[in-house]
Motif scaffolding. Sequence first.
Motif, PDB file in Angstrom:
ATOM      1  N   TYR A   1       2.005  -4.516  10.951  1.00 33.52           N
ATOM      2  CA  TYR A   1       3.351  -4.388  11.493  1.00 33.52           C
ATOM      3  C   TYR A   1       4.029  -5.756  11.637  1.00 33.52           C
ATOM      4  O   TYR A   1       5.252  -5.828  11.742  1.00 33.52           O
ATOM      5  CB  TYR A   1       3.314  -3.680  12.846  1.00 33.52           C
ATOM      6  CG  TYR A   1       2.940  -2.209  12.765  1.00 33.52           C
ATOM      7  CD1 TYR A   1       2.804  -1.584  11.534  1.00 33.52           C
ATOM      8  CD2 TYR A   1       2.754  -1.453  13.915  1.00 33.52           C
ATOM      9  CE1 TYR A   1       2.459  -0.241  11.455  1.00 33.52           C
ATOM     10  CE2 TYR A   1       2.432  -0.108  13.850  1.00 33.52           C
ATOM     11  CZ  TYR A   1       2.275   0.497  12.609  1.00 33.52           C
ATOM     12  OH  TYR A   1       1.951   1.820  12.541  1.00 33.52           O
TER      13      TYR A   1
ATOM     14  N   ASP B   1     -11.754  -0.009   1.286  1.00 33.52           N
ATOM     15  CA  ASP B   1     -10.862   0.069   2.458  1.00 33.52           C
ATOM     16  C   ASP B   1     -11.664   0.281   3.733  1.00 33.52           C
ATOM     17  O   ASP B   1     -12.802   0.751   3.693  1.00 33.52           O
ATOM     18  CB  ASP B   1      -9.902   1.259   2.245  1.00 33.52           C
ATOM     19  CG  ASP B   1      -8.650   1.156   3.093  1.00 33.52           C
ATOM     20  OD1 ASP B   1      -8.488   0.137   3.797  1.00 33.52           O
ATOM     21  OD2 ASP B   1      -7.831   2.096   3.047  1.00 33.52           O
TER      22      ASP B   1
ATOM     23  N   ARG C   1       3.549  10.520   2.949  1.00 34.45           N
ATOM     24  CA  ARG C   1       4.217  11.187   4.056  1.00 34.45           C
ATOM     25  C   ARG C   1       4.643  12.571   3.571  1.00 34.45           C
ATOM     26  O   ARG C   1       4.931  12.766   2.397  1.00 34.45           O
ATOM     27  CB  ARG C   1       5.481  10.424   4.485  1.00 34.45           C
ATOM     28  CG  ARG C   1       5.217   9.008   4.971  1.00 34.45           C
ATOM     29  CD  ARG C   1       4.502   9.027   6.316  1.00 34.45           C
ATOM     30  NE  ARG C   1       4.238   7.697   6.833  1.00 34.45           N
ATOM     31  CZ  ARG C   1       3.092   7.024   6.665  1.00 34.45           C
ATOM     32  NH1 ARG C   1       2.104   7.553   5.956  1.00 34.45           N
ATOM     33  NH2 ARG C   1       2.922   5.840   7.201  1.00 34.45           N
TER      34      ARG C   1
ATOM     35  N   GLU D   1       0.871  -1.175   0.000  1.00 32.99           N
ATOM     36  CA  GLU D   1       0.000   0.000   0.000  1.00 32.99           C
ATOM     37  C   GLU D   1       0.909   1.226   0.000  1.00 32.99           C
ATOM     38  O   GLU D   1       1.883   1.289   0.756  1.00 32.99           O
ATOM     39  CB  GLU D   1      -0.909   0.028   1.225  1.00 32.99           C
ATOM     40  CG  GLU D   1      -1.803   1.266   1.215  1.00 32.99           C
ATOM     41  CD  GLU D   1      -2.876   1.301   2.286  1.00 32.99           C
ATOM     42  OE1 GLU D   1      -2.986   0.332   3.073  1.00 32.99           O
ATOM     43  OE2 GLU D   1      -3.607   2.307   2.329  1.00 32.99           O
TER      44      GLU D   1
ATOM     45  N   GLU E   1      -0.924  -7.692  13.617  1.00 34.91           N
ATOM     46  CA  GLU E   1       0.271  -7.422  14.424  1.00 34.91           C
ATOM     47  C   GLU E   1       0.827  -8.676  15.086  1.00 34.91           C
ATOM     48  O   GLU E   1       1.960  -8.655  15.575  1.00 34.91           O
ATOM     49  CB  GLU E   1      -0.050  -6.361  15.485  1.00 34.91           C
ATOM     50  CG  GLU E   1      -0.251  -4.976  14.869  1.00 34.91           C
ATOM     51  CD  GLU E   1      -0.535  -3.887  15.882  1.00 34.91           C
ATOM     52  OE1 GLU E   1      -0.875  -4.215  17.038  1.00 34.91           O
ATOM     53  OE2 GLU E   1      -0.434  -2.711  15.519  1.00 34.91           O
TER      54      GLU E   1
HETATM   55  N1  C2E Z   1      -1.160   0.436  14.509  1.00 31.79           N
HETATM   56  C1  C2E Z   1      -1.003  -0.178  13.341  1.00 31.79           C
HETATM   57  N2  C2E Z   1      -1.172   0.580  12.202  1.00 31.79           N
HETATM   58  C2  C2E Z   1      -0.987  -0.076  11.022  1.00 31.79           C
HETATM   59  C3  C2E Z   1      -0.638  -1.418  10.937  1.00 31.79           C
HETATM   60  N3  C2E Z   1      -0.551  -1.762   9.620  1.00 31.79           N
HETATM   61  C4  C2E Z   1      -0.809  -0.609   8.920  1.00 31.79           C
HETATM   62  N4  C2E Z   1      -1.070   0.417   9.760  1.00 31.79           N
HETATM   63  C5  C2E Z   1      -1.423   1.793   9.427  1.00 31.79           C
HETATM   64  O1  C2E Z   1      -2.762   1.800   8.999  1.00 31.79           O
HETATM   65  C6  C2E Z   1      -2.923   2.736   7.950  1.00 31.79           C
HETATM   66  C7  C2E Z   1      -3.459   1.990   6.771  1.00 31.79           C
HETATM   67  O2  C2E Z   1      -3.816   2.867   5.786  1.00 31.79           O
HETATM   68  P1  C2E Z   1      -5.304   3.313   5.493  1.00 31.79           P
HETATM   69  O3  C2E Z   1      -6.304   2.475   6.206  1.00 31.79           O
HETATM   70  O4  C2E Z   1      -5.417   3.411   4.046  1.00 31.79           O
HETATM   71  O5  C2E Z   1      -5.406   4.746   6.156  1.00 31.79           O
HETATM   72  C8  C2E Z   1      -4.614   5.763   5.626  1.00 31.79           C
HETATM   73  C9  C2E Z   1      -5.326   6.512   4.541  1.00 31.79           C
HETATM   74  O6  C2E Z   1      -6.710   6.624   4.803  1.00 31.79           O
HETATM   75  C10 C2E Z   1      -4.700   7.871   4.639  1.00 31.79           C
HETATM   76  N5  C2E Z   1      -3.662   7.964   3.615  1.00 31.79           N
HETATM   77  C11 C2E Z   1      -2.363   7.624   3.685  1.00 31.79           C
HETATM   78  N6  C2E Z   1      -1.763   7.884   2.508  1.00 31.79           N
HETATM   79  C12 C2E Z   1      -2.726   8.363   1.699  1.00 31.79           C
HETATM   80  C13 C2E Z   1      -2.748   8.814   0.329  1.00 31.79           C
HETATM   81  O7  C2E Z   1      -1.745   8.771  -0.399  1.00 31.79           O
HETATM   82  N7  C2E Z   1      -3.945   9.277  -0.162  1.00 31.79           N
HETATM   83  C14 C2E Z   1      -5.068   9.312   0.575  1.00 31.79           C
HETATM   84  N8  C2E Z   1      -6.184   9.767   0.005  1.00 31.79           N
HETATM   85  N9  C2E Z   1      -5.100   8.896   1.838  1.00 31.79           N
HETATM   86  C15 C2E Z   1      -3.932   8.421   2.392  1.00 31.79           C
HETATM   87  O8  C2E Z   1      -4.132   8.013   5.895  1.00 31.79           O
HETATM   88  C16 C2E Z   1      -4.452   6.861   6.652  1.00 31.79           C
HETATM   89  C17 C2E Z   1      -3.401   6.576   7.668  1.00 31.79           C
HETATM   90  O9  C2E Z   1      -2.225   6.246   7.051  1.00 31.79           O
HETATM   91  P2  C2E Z   1      -0.978   5.788   7.865  1.00 31.79           P
HETATM   92  O10 C2E Z   1      -0.768   6.743   8.997  1.00 31.79           O
HETATM   93  O11 C2E Z   1       0.108   5.587   6.912  1.00 31.79           O
HETATM   94  O12 C2E Z   1      -1.437   4.473   8.483  1.00 31.79           O
HETATM   95  C18 C2E Z   1      -1.554   3.324   7.700  1.00 31.79           C
HETATM   96  C19 C2E Z   1      -0.635   2.265   8.247  1.00 31.79           C
HETATM   97  O13 C2E Z   1       0.634   2.768   8.640  1.00 31.79           O
HETATM   98  C20 C2E Z   1      -0.480  -2.155  12.153  1.00 31.79           C
HETATM   99  O14 C2E Z   1      -0.184  -3.320  12.180  1.00 31.79           O
HETATM  100  N10 C2E Z   1      -0.683  -1.481  13.313  1.00 31.79           N
END
Ligand code: C2E
Length: 559
Positions: free
Chosen positions: A498, A419, A303, A299, A479
């Motif tokens: 993770y 998602d 950042r 995915e 996890e």
């Molecule tokens: N605690 C925990 N967290 C895990 C684990 N596996 C994955 N994650 C986190 O869960 C989020 C998964 O992405 P998402 O549901 O699409 O949720 C994403 C998505 O909705 C949005 N996002 C991130 N990048 C983009 C992007 O390029 N475009 C758009 N439109 N939204 C984005 O931000 C949200 C958060 O992204 P991230 O902070 O990268 O956080 C990611 C990821 O780092 C785990 O085992 N434990």
Amino acid sequence: MFTRLQPLLVIAVASIGAIAPALLGHGLLMFDARSRAEAENATIAAEMVNRAETAIANAIDVTARLSAAGLSDCNAFGLAAMRNELFRNYTIRSIGVLDGTDSFACSHYGRQENFGITNPVTVAEDISIVVVEASNLADRTLLVRRETHNGALLGVLLTPQAVAVDILPRVSRDHTVAELRFTDDTLIATIPSPASGDSRAVSPVDDAISSSACSSPYGFCVTVMSPFAVTWASYRNLQIVAALGSVLCAVLAMVGASLFQRRFASLDVRIRRALKSGAFEPHYQPIVDIRTGRIAGCEVLMRWRRPDGVLIPPSEFIDKAEATGLILPMTDQIMRRAAEELRDVCAANPEFRLAFNLVDSHFDSFKIVTTIETIFDRLAIPLHHVSVEVTERRPLKNVERARIVIRRLQSIGVKVALDDVGTGHSGLAHLQQLGVDTIKIDKFFIDVIAKDGSGSPFVESLVSIAHRLGMDVVAEGVETYDQLLYLRERGVQKAQGYLFGRPVPKSEFIALMERAAGPVIDEAARSDASVAGEARLRRGPAAVPATARPESSRTAVAS
Ligand SMILES: Nc1nc2c(ncn2[C@@H]2O[C@@H]3COP(=O)(O)O[C@H]4[C@@H](O)[C@H](n5cnc6c(=O)[nH]c(N)nc65)O[C@@H]4COP(=O)(O)O[C@H]3[C@H]2O)c(=O)[nH]1
């Protein structure tokens, strides 16, 4: 609105910062120049009053002495007395006995003298002063008269120089004039005098700084006037310093305003700036096929890298980017970069898919379809390497239109995933309506899968519905190894979390892909459920570094 106005506000602040010191400096210098000229003129006027008063007082004393001596005509005694006084007082031009027409019937010269006189100013019962214009005098002067006790009228004529003492300073005397007038406005004298032929006496003083001082015992005033332009010219050096100072203030104001704007600009302004400078970068989190143990894709997670290197997580800016529509160019930027960075990974792994997050507004038109085609065609990456995710967390405005765009994406080979399934309000209706290929079960439901083997009925129901609809299932936020086993036993095909790896930048992800040429889940560990979670993953060059935490210590909030 405010965002658009912000640069204008900064320009306004900077302009005020630039203009205000210039105006203030100019105003202060003008004020100082005026005050200084007024003070100088007032000093001169006071001194001239003082000297004229002394001369008049002296003349009055002379008349007092002559009166006391019984002088009443120009006999030998009278002439001697008058000449004696005259020689002792250089401010006196002549002394005489006046006739009824205010001419000297006789004087210390012993002859008659005729004057043209003005209205007398009475300074005491028996003393008066008049302005005299005598034919034999170049300038006007004052005549002090006293009526003696024996009825004679004594007169003391002052020299014009004793009445109007020229004490104008050398530096400003070319431009300064002084006037002596009785308080009834009768002109006594001017400096320079009309007789001197000095041009100052005939040309009026423009924009004059004028100060006066008056004599209360003798009822006259002295006014000194000088043109402001002359004083102002003497401030030229200070004006240059003030101008340079205001330029410096202008520069400081501009620098301050721009620093202020940089520090306190609103989030959307900073996002716009970051977009321009290409500060948004893709990080990659592996998605593992838990049936084969191989990395099936990743995915792409956005950042924001601040100039100091600190990473800002999406939770700090995605909502704002979505609300302002900036998410559309940001997504384009991230897609382009991810395609360039993982081009070789795609080429080496035919099944590998890059999953991008889209938002509701991506489904307003077919533009996203052409954007994906353009970006990936340019790099010759087949579109079956691409998938997109649309979140269920926020409801889609127009599901019907989204369905049409999804169909078009699928027609060019792009897979579409729903998602965060289970977190939204649209329920399972979306699954069927949107016709997506994959559902991603939210971490919230994966978390409830406990170590003790107690599972999640919701996950089981979702998996069963998805399979019946012909969809793949990806579990998010895995996890622990127990969760992995549980999910695999329930028929979940893929997992992300993770346990396999956190989102990492390009270099680390490519290194991971190179190490993980084989299955990332250790076969031996798979059969050994007694070993602790992470230890069951394969170690060594081919393992997913579950402990790699590149961002944890370096992420920041977008404040
Ligand atoms: N605690 C925990 N967290 C895990 C684990 N596996 C994955 N994650 C986190 O869960 C989020 C998964 O992405 P998402 O549901 O699409 O949720 C994403 C998505 O909705 C949005 N996002 C991130 N990048 C983009 C992007 O390029 N475009 C758009 N439109 N939204 C984005 O931000 C949200 C958060 O992204 P991230 O902070 O990268 O956080 C990611 C990821 O780092 C785990 O085992 N434990």
